[in-house]
Design an enzyme around this catalytic site. Structure first.
Site, PDB file in Angstrom:
ATOM      1  N   LYS A  78      -8.773 -14.504   2.322  1.00 11.07           N
ATOM      2  CA  LYS A  78      -8.650 -13.689   1.102  1.00 11.07           C
ATOM      3  C   LYS A  78      -9.613 -14.181   0.017  1.00 11.07           C
ATOM      4  O   LYS A  78     -10.134 -13.388  -0.769  1.00 11.07           O
ATOM      5  CB  LYS A  78      -7.204 -13.729   0.578  1.00 11.07           C
ATOM      6  CG  LYS A  78      -6.184 -13.022   1.436  1.00 11.07           C
ATOM      7  CD  LYS A  78      -6.394 -11.519   1.532  1.00 11.07           C
ATOM      8  CE  LYS A  78      -6.108 -10.799   0.219  1.00 11.07           C
ATOM      9  NZ  LYS A  78      -6.269  -9.325   0.374  1.00 11.07           N
ATOM     10  N   THR A 136      -5.044 -12.330  -4.064  1.00 14.86           N
ATOM     11  CA  THR A 136      -3.698 -12.931  -4.102  1.00 14.86           C
ATOM     12  C   THR A 136      -3.703 -14.237  -4.899  1.00 14.86           C
ATOM     13  O   THR A 136      -4.749 -14.896  -5.005  1.00 14.86           O
ATOM     14  CB  THR A 136      -3.199 -13.221  -2.668  1.00 14.86           C
ATOM     15  OG1 THR A 136      -2.061 -14.081  -2.715  1.00 14.86           O
ATOM     16  CG2 THR A 136      -4.257 -13.912  -1.811  1.00 14.86           C
ATOM     17  N   ASP A 137      -2.531 -14.607  -5.404  1.00 19.16           N
ATOM     18  CA  ASP A 137      -2.445 -15.887  -6.132  1.00 19.16           C
ATOM     19  C   ASP A 137      -2.662 -17.081  -5.194  1.00 19.16           C
ATOM     20  O   ASP A 137      -2.913 -18.197  -5.648  1.00 19.16           O
ATOM     21  CB  ASP A 137      -1.093 -16.013  -6.870  1.00 19.16           C
ATOM     22  CG  ASP A 137       0.129 -16.080  -5.954  1.00 19.16           C
ATOM     23  OD1 ASP A 137      -0.004 -15.856  -4.729  1.00 19.16           O
ATOM     24  OD2 ASP A 137       1.237 -16.341  -6.474  1.00 19.16           O
ATOM     25  N   GLU A 138      -2.567 -16.840  -3.880  1.00 17.54           N
ATOM     26  CA  GLU A 138      -2.732 -17.956  -2.933  1.00 17.54           C
ATOM     27  C   GLU A 138      -4.158 -18.490  -2.895  1.00 17.54           C
ATOM     28  O   GLU A 138      -4.390 -19.571  -2.358  1.00 17.54           O
ATOM     29  CB  GLU A 138      -2.288 -17.534  -1.527  1.00 17.54           C
ATOM     30  CG  GLU A 138      -0.822 -17.181  -1.486  1.00 17.54           C
ATOM     31  CD  GLU A 138      -0.216 -17.209  -0.096  1.00 17.54           C
ATOM     32  OE1 GLU A 138      -0.798 -17.808   0.811  1.00 17.54           O
ATOM     33  OE2 GLU A 138       0.860 -16.619   0.061  1.00 17.54           O
ATOM     34  N   GLY A 167       0.820  -1.220   0.000  1.00 12.52           N
ATOM     35  CA  GLY A 167       0.000   0.000   0.000  1.00 12.52           C
ATOM     36  C   GLY A 167       0.850   1.265   0.000  1.00 12.52           C
ATOM     37  O   GLY A 167       0.553   2.220  -0.723  1.00 12.52           O
ATOM     38  N   TYR A 207      -5.173 -17.727   6.098  1.00  7.43           N
ATOM     39  CA  TYR A 207      -4.956 -16.468   5.373  1.00  7.43           C
ATOM     40  C   TYR A 207      -5.588 -16.526   3.980  1.00  7.43           C
ATOM     41  O   TYR A 207      -6.410 -15.683   3.617  1.00  7.43           O
ATOM     42  CB  TYR A 207      -3.451 -16.161   5.250  1.00  7.43           C
ATOM     43  CG  TYR A 207      -3.144 -15.144   4.164  1.00  7.43           C
ATOM     44  CD1 TYR A 207      -3.510 -13.810   4.294  1.00  7.43           C
ATOM     45  CD2 TYR A 207      -2.509 -15.529   2.972  1.00  7.43           C
ATOM     46  CE1 TYR A 207      -3.256 -12.882   3.282  1.00  7.43           C
ATOM     47  CE2 TYR A 207      -2.244 -14.614   1.964  1.00  7.43           C
ATOM     48  CZ  TYR A 207      -2.621 -13.294   2.121  1.00  7.43           C
ATOM     49  OH  TYR A 207      -2.380 -12.385   1.112  1.00  7.43           O
TER      50      TYR A 207
HETATM   51  P1  NAD Z   1       1.078  -5.701   5.017  1.00  3.15           P
HETATM   52  O1  NAD Z   1       0.779  -6.666   6.110  1.00  3.15           O
HETATM   53  O2  NAD Z   1       2.458  -5.178   4.857  1.00  3.15           O
HETATM   54  O3  NAD Z   1       0.124  -4.430   5.165  1.00  3.15           O
HETATM   55  C1  NAD Z   1      -1.226  -4.514   5.531  1.00  3.15           C
HETATM   56  C2  NAD Z   1      -1.679  -3.139   5.992  1.00  3.15           C
HETATM   57  O4  NAD Z   1      -3.082  -3.220   6.320  1.00  3.15           O
HETATM   58  C3  NAD Z   1      -0.969  -2.622   7.248  1.00  3.15           C
HETATM   59  O5  NAD Z   1      -0.589  -1.278   7.068  1.00  3.15           O
HETATM   60  C4  NAD Z   1      -2.019  -2.754   8.343  1.00  3.15           C
HETATM   61  O6  NAD Z   1      -1.883  -1.784   9.384  1.00  3.15           O
HETATM   62  C5  NAD Z   1      -3.304  -2.543   7.555  1.00  3.15           C
HETATM   63  N1  NAD Z   1      -4.479  -3.131   8.206  1.00  3.15           N
HETATM   64  C6  NAD Z   1      -4.599  -4.381   8.733  1.00  3.15           C
HETATM   65  N2  NAD Z   1      -5.825  -4.540   9.269  1.00  3.15           N
HETATM   66  C7  NAD Z   1      -6.510  -3.385   9.047  1.00  3.15           C
HETATM   67  C8  NAD Z   1      -7.819  -2.943   9.353  1.00  3.15           C
HETATM   68  N3  NAD Z   1      -8.704  -3.741   9.990  1.00  3.15           N
HETATM   69  N4  NAD Z   1      -8.203  -1.704   8.980  1.00  3.15           N
HETATM   70  C9  NAD Z   1      -7.304  -0.883   8.335  1.00  3.15           C
HETATM   71  N5  NAD Z   1      -6.058  -1.244   8.043  1.00  3.15           N
HETATM   72  C10 NAD Z   1      -5.649  -2.479   8.386  1.00  3.15           C
HETATM   73  O7  NAD Z   1       0.564  -6.411   3.696  1.00  3.15           O
HETATM   74  P2  NAD Z   1       1.109  -6.306   2.193  1.00  3.15           P
HETATM   75  O8  NAD Z   1       2.139  -7.337   1.982  1.00  3.15           O
HETATM   76  O9  NAD Z   1       1.410  -4.884   1.875  1.00  3.15           O
HETATM   77  O10 NAD Z   1      -0.186  -6.769   1.387  1.00  3.15           O
HETATM   78  C11 NAD Z   1      -1.172  -5.827   1.005  1.00  3.15           C
HETATM   79  C12 NAD Z   1      -2.301  -6.527   0.307  1.00  3.15           C
HETATM   80  O11 NAD Z   1      -1.834  -7.206  -0.846  1.00  3.15           O
HETATM   81  C13 NAD Z   1      -3.002  -7.589   1.146  1.00  3.15           C
HETATM   82  O12 NAD Z   1      -4.372  -7.530   0.877  1.00  3.15           O
HETATM   83  C14 NAD Z   1      -2.402  -8.897   0.656  1.00  3.15           C
HETATM   84  O13 NAD Z   1      -3.307  -9.959   0.838  1.00  3.15           O
HETATM   85  C15 NAD Z   1      -2.187  -8.578  -0.796  1.00  3.15           C
HETATM   86  N6  NAD Z   1      -1.104  -9.319  -1.461  1.00  3.15           N
HETATM   87  C16 NAD Z   1       0.145  -9.324  -0.921  1.00  3.15           C
HETATM   88  C17 NAD Z   1       1.181  -9.988  -1.578  1.00  3.15           C
HETATM   89  C18 NAD Z   1       2.593  -9.990  -1.027  1.00  3.15           C
HETATM   90  O14 NAD Z   1       3.449 -10.664  -1.593  1.00  3.15           O
HETATM   91  N7  NAD Z   1       2.891  -9.257   0.041  1.00  3.15           N
HETATM   92  C19 NAD Z   1       0.917 -10.656  -2.786  1.00  3.15           C
HETATM   93  C20 NAD Z   1      -0.387 -10.639  -3.304  1.00  3.15           C
HETATM   94  C21 NAD Z   1      -1.385  -9.963  -2.632  1.00  3.15           C
HETATM   95  O1  TDX Z   2      11.273 -17.901   7.700  1.00  5.74           O
HETATM   96  C1  TDX Z   2      10.779 -18.313   6.641  1.00  5.74           C
HETATM   97  N1  TDX Z   2      11.286 -19.424   6.043  1.00  5.74           N
HETATM   98  C2  TDX Z   2      10.795 -19.953   4.890  1.00  5.74           C
HETATM   99  O2  TDX Z   2      11.302 -20.978   4.391  1.00  5.74           O
HETATM  100  C3  TDX Z   2       9.670 -17.648   5.992  1.00  5.74           C
HETATM  101  C4  TDX Z   2       9.073 -16.416   6.593  1.00  5.74           C
HETATM  102  C5  TDX Z   2       9.194 -18.190   4.814  1.00  5.74           C
HETATM  103  N2  TDX Z   2       9.722 -19.313   4.297  1.00  5.74           N
HETATM  104  C6  TDX Z   2       9.149 -19.856   3.021  1.00  5.74           C
HETATM  105  C7  TDX Z   2       7.655 -20.098   3.052  1.00  5.74           C
HETATM  106  C8  TDX Z   2       7.260 -19.863   1.608  1.00  5.74           C
HETATM  107  O3  TDX Z   2       7.473 -21.055   0.859  1.00  5.74           O
HETATM  108  O4  TDX Z   2       9.349 -18.856   2.023  1.00  5.74           O
HETATM  109  C9  TDX Z   2       8.233 -18.791   1.126  1.00  5.74           C
HETATM  110  C10 TDX Z   2       7.651 -17.391   1.146  1.00  5.74           C
HETATM  111  O5  TDX Z   2       7.095 -17.183   2.424  1.00  5.74           O
HETATM  112  P1  TDX Z   2       6.419 -15.782   2.839  1.00  5.74           P
HETATM  113  O6  TDX Z   2       7.398 -14.682   2.596  1.00  5.74           O
HETATM  114  O7  TDX Z   2       5.838 -15.945   4.194  1.00  5.74           O
HETATM  115  O8  TDX Z   2       5.300 -15.607   1.705  1.00  5.74           O
HETATM  116  P2  TDX Z   2       4.051 -16.535   1.268  1.00  5.74           P
HETATM  117  O9  TDX Z   2       3.656 -17.446   2.346  1.00  5.74           O
HETATM  118  O10 TDX Z   2       4.406 -17.129  -0.058  1.00  5.74           O
HETATM  119  O11 TDX Z   2       2.912 -15.404   1.104  1.00  5.74           O
HETATM  120  C11 TDX Z   2       3.230 -14.122   0.463  1.00  5.74           C
HETATM  121  O12 TDX Z   2       2.811 -14.122  -0.884  1.00  5.74           O
HETATM  122  C12 TDX Z   2       1.443 -14.069  -1.187  1.00  5.74           C
HETATM  123  C13 TDX Z   2       2.557 -12.976   1.219  1.00  5.74           C
HETATM  124  O13 TDX Z   2       2.962 -12.996   2.584  1.00  5.74           O
HETATM  125  C14 TDX Z   2       1.073 -13.016   1.083  1.00  5.74           C
HETATM  126  O14 TDX Z   2       0.480 -11.887   1.734  1.00  5.74           O
HETATM  127  C15 TDX Z   2       0.703 -12.989  -0.394  1.00  5.74           C
HETATM  128  O15 TDX Z   2      -0.676 -13.132  -0.568  1.00  5.74           O
END
Ligand code: NAD
Ligand code: TDX
Length: 334
Positions: free
Chosen positions: A152, A124-126, A14, A148
């Site tokens: 989603k 998300t792709d998950e 964000g 999670y």
């Molecule tokens: P993040 O955990 O870094 O950020 C989430 C934000 O949402 C935080 O700032 C938190 O304070 C806020 N939040 C949580 N609960 C809330 C609530 N009830 N009201 C208002 N704000 C709230 O997450 P991210 O990695 O930036 O992911 C953002 C979005 O993208 C999520 O919806 C996640 O599912 C999606 N997404 C993430 C990834 C990834 O790889 N990180 C991939 C695909 C999709």
């Molecule tokens: O300590 C670790 N050791 C490890 O082996 C952690 C934190 C992760 N892992 C592995 C688990 C997964 O196979 O690494 C891979 C990636 O893990 P994460 O960074 O936790 O990501 P993932 O579970 O794939 O989910 C992320 O991608 C999709 C985001 O957190 C989600 O918010 C998004 O939707």
């Protein structure tokens, strides 16, 4: 002026999205509604705090009164707000159901009442679950396997139902694993980079051969903006980086770049229900004319350099209460 409500804008993606939008477009005003959970961090937006087009509101997307009030001033909603960490959802799913499902419902209801122009649901792709061979298209069944990803999926389908039932102008994106600046150091890449910098162990779950498709966060932000402008209402768009790597490959690259020994790699107990491989087919968004721009290896090196140069940002997060809790819960060496 186009008025955006960005939820969860103090989190990793964000905050990158808000910065990207303010830089790219002159004619946008952005309200960032964020509860500031452990993952929300005002430091992520320090550099744009004084931009007159940007306003921060600390609040919960589950707060109907607040959300309805904000929605009267909005044209576009981009819903990033979520609990986002799979490991945490295994330990304590409650907040995932509340924010990711109920919070999205509150936003959708308020958007419907206030007749907003477009609602982008960041899914998300998950939601597809794991796939051994090939890649999921947008029409494949959803088989989420963690609390999670199940939450989603609830939000994803709820948003779709508002399009079908109420004609709410919804578009849904399903992106793969992001990486880049301001990535919270509980996730694989930022945890391993910062641990390696500090000469700490890198806890690899299981055999380390799980595969993720990595995309640089700025590419994801660009993809969301593209879909918002060019996507068809009621449609889902996969967004992927086209960079499938095992966790071992990622670890190896991080250690080499930082010139740290392989001995930092530590195999720990596997994540419960650990999805083996994620892979999305991105031909639908490609047919619309979008593809990611960043080269994976260059973007990873750039990200590692960012963490090396910005320890003011991550050191205090890693020493915080949440990371202490997290370490105790999940990193049992095997
Ligand atoms: P993040 O955990 O870094 O950020 C989430 C934000 O949402 C935080 O700032 C938190 O304070 C806020 N939040 C949580 N609960 C809330 C609530 N009830 N009201 C208002 N704000 C709230 O997450 P991210 O990695 O930036 O992911 C953002 C979005 O993208 C999520 O919806 C996640 O599912 C999606 N997404 C993430 C990834 C990834 O790889 N990180 C991939 C695909 C999709
Ligand atoms: O300590 C670790 N050791 C490890 O082996 C952690 C934190 C992760 N892992 C592995 C688990 C997964 O196979 O690494 C891979 C990636 O893990 P994460 O960074 O936790 O990501 P993932 O579970 O794939 O989910 C992320 O991608 C999709 C985001 O957190 C989600 O918010 C998004 O939707």
């Amino acid at each position: 002026m186009k008025r955006y409500l960005v939820t969860g804008g103090a989190g990793f993606i964000g905050s990158n999205y808000i910065r990207y939008m303010l830089k790219k477009h002159r004619d946008v005003e952005i309200i960032n509604l964020d509860k500031l959970t452990y993952a929300g961090n005002p430091d992520n937006l320090k550099d744009i705090q004084t931009d007159s087009r940007y306003k921060f509101i600390k609040g919960d997307i589950c707060d109907e009164v607040l959300v309805n009030k904000i929605m009267t001033e909005i044209d576009f909603v981009v819903n990033f707000a979520a609990e986002s960490h799979v490991d945490r959802s295994i330990g304590a799913p409650d907040d995932f159901i509340r924010t990711d499902v109920f919070g999205t419902f509150v936003l959708l209801e308020a958007a419907r009442t206030n007749k907003i122009e477009k609602f982008i649901q960041i899914s998300t792709d998950e939601v597809y679950g794991s796939i051994d061979k090939g890649s999921f298209t947008e029409n494949d069944p959803l088989m989420p396997s963690s609390p999670y990803s199940a939450s989603k999926t609830g939000a994803d389908r709820l948003a779709f139902s508002y399009f079908v039932t109420y004609d709410l102008p919804v578009i849904i994106t399903r992106c793969s694993n992001n990486f880049g600046p301001f990535h919270y150091p509980e996730k694989l890449i930022p945890l391993f980079v910062t641990n390696a910098i500090e000469n700490k162990n890198l806890p690899i779950y299981g055999d380390g051969k799980n595969v993720r498709d990595w995309i640089y966060v700025e590419d994801h932000c660009d993809g969301v903006d593209f879909v918002c402008q060019n996507g068809r209402l009621g449609e889902v768009y996969n967004i992927g980086g086209g960079n499938e790597r095992t966790n071992l490959e990622i670890t190896d690259r991080i250690l080499k770049k930082l010139e740290k020994p392989q001995s930092l790699m530590t195999f720990v107990k596997d994540r419960l229900g650990h999805d083996r491989r994620y892979s999305v087919d991105c031909s639908k968004i490609a047919d619309l004319g979008w593809k990611p721009k960043d080269n994976f290896e260059e973007a990873l090196d750039k990200t590692i350099s960012w963490f090396m140069e910005n320890n003011w940002w991550w050191k205090k997060l890693k020493n915080g209460e949440y990371m202490e809790y997290y370490k105790q819960q999940y990193k049992e060496v095997v």
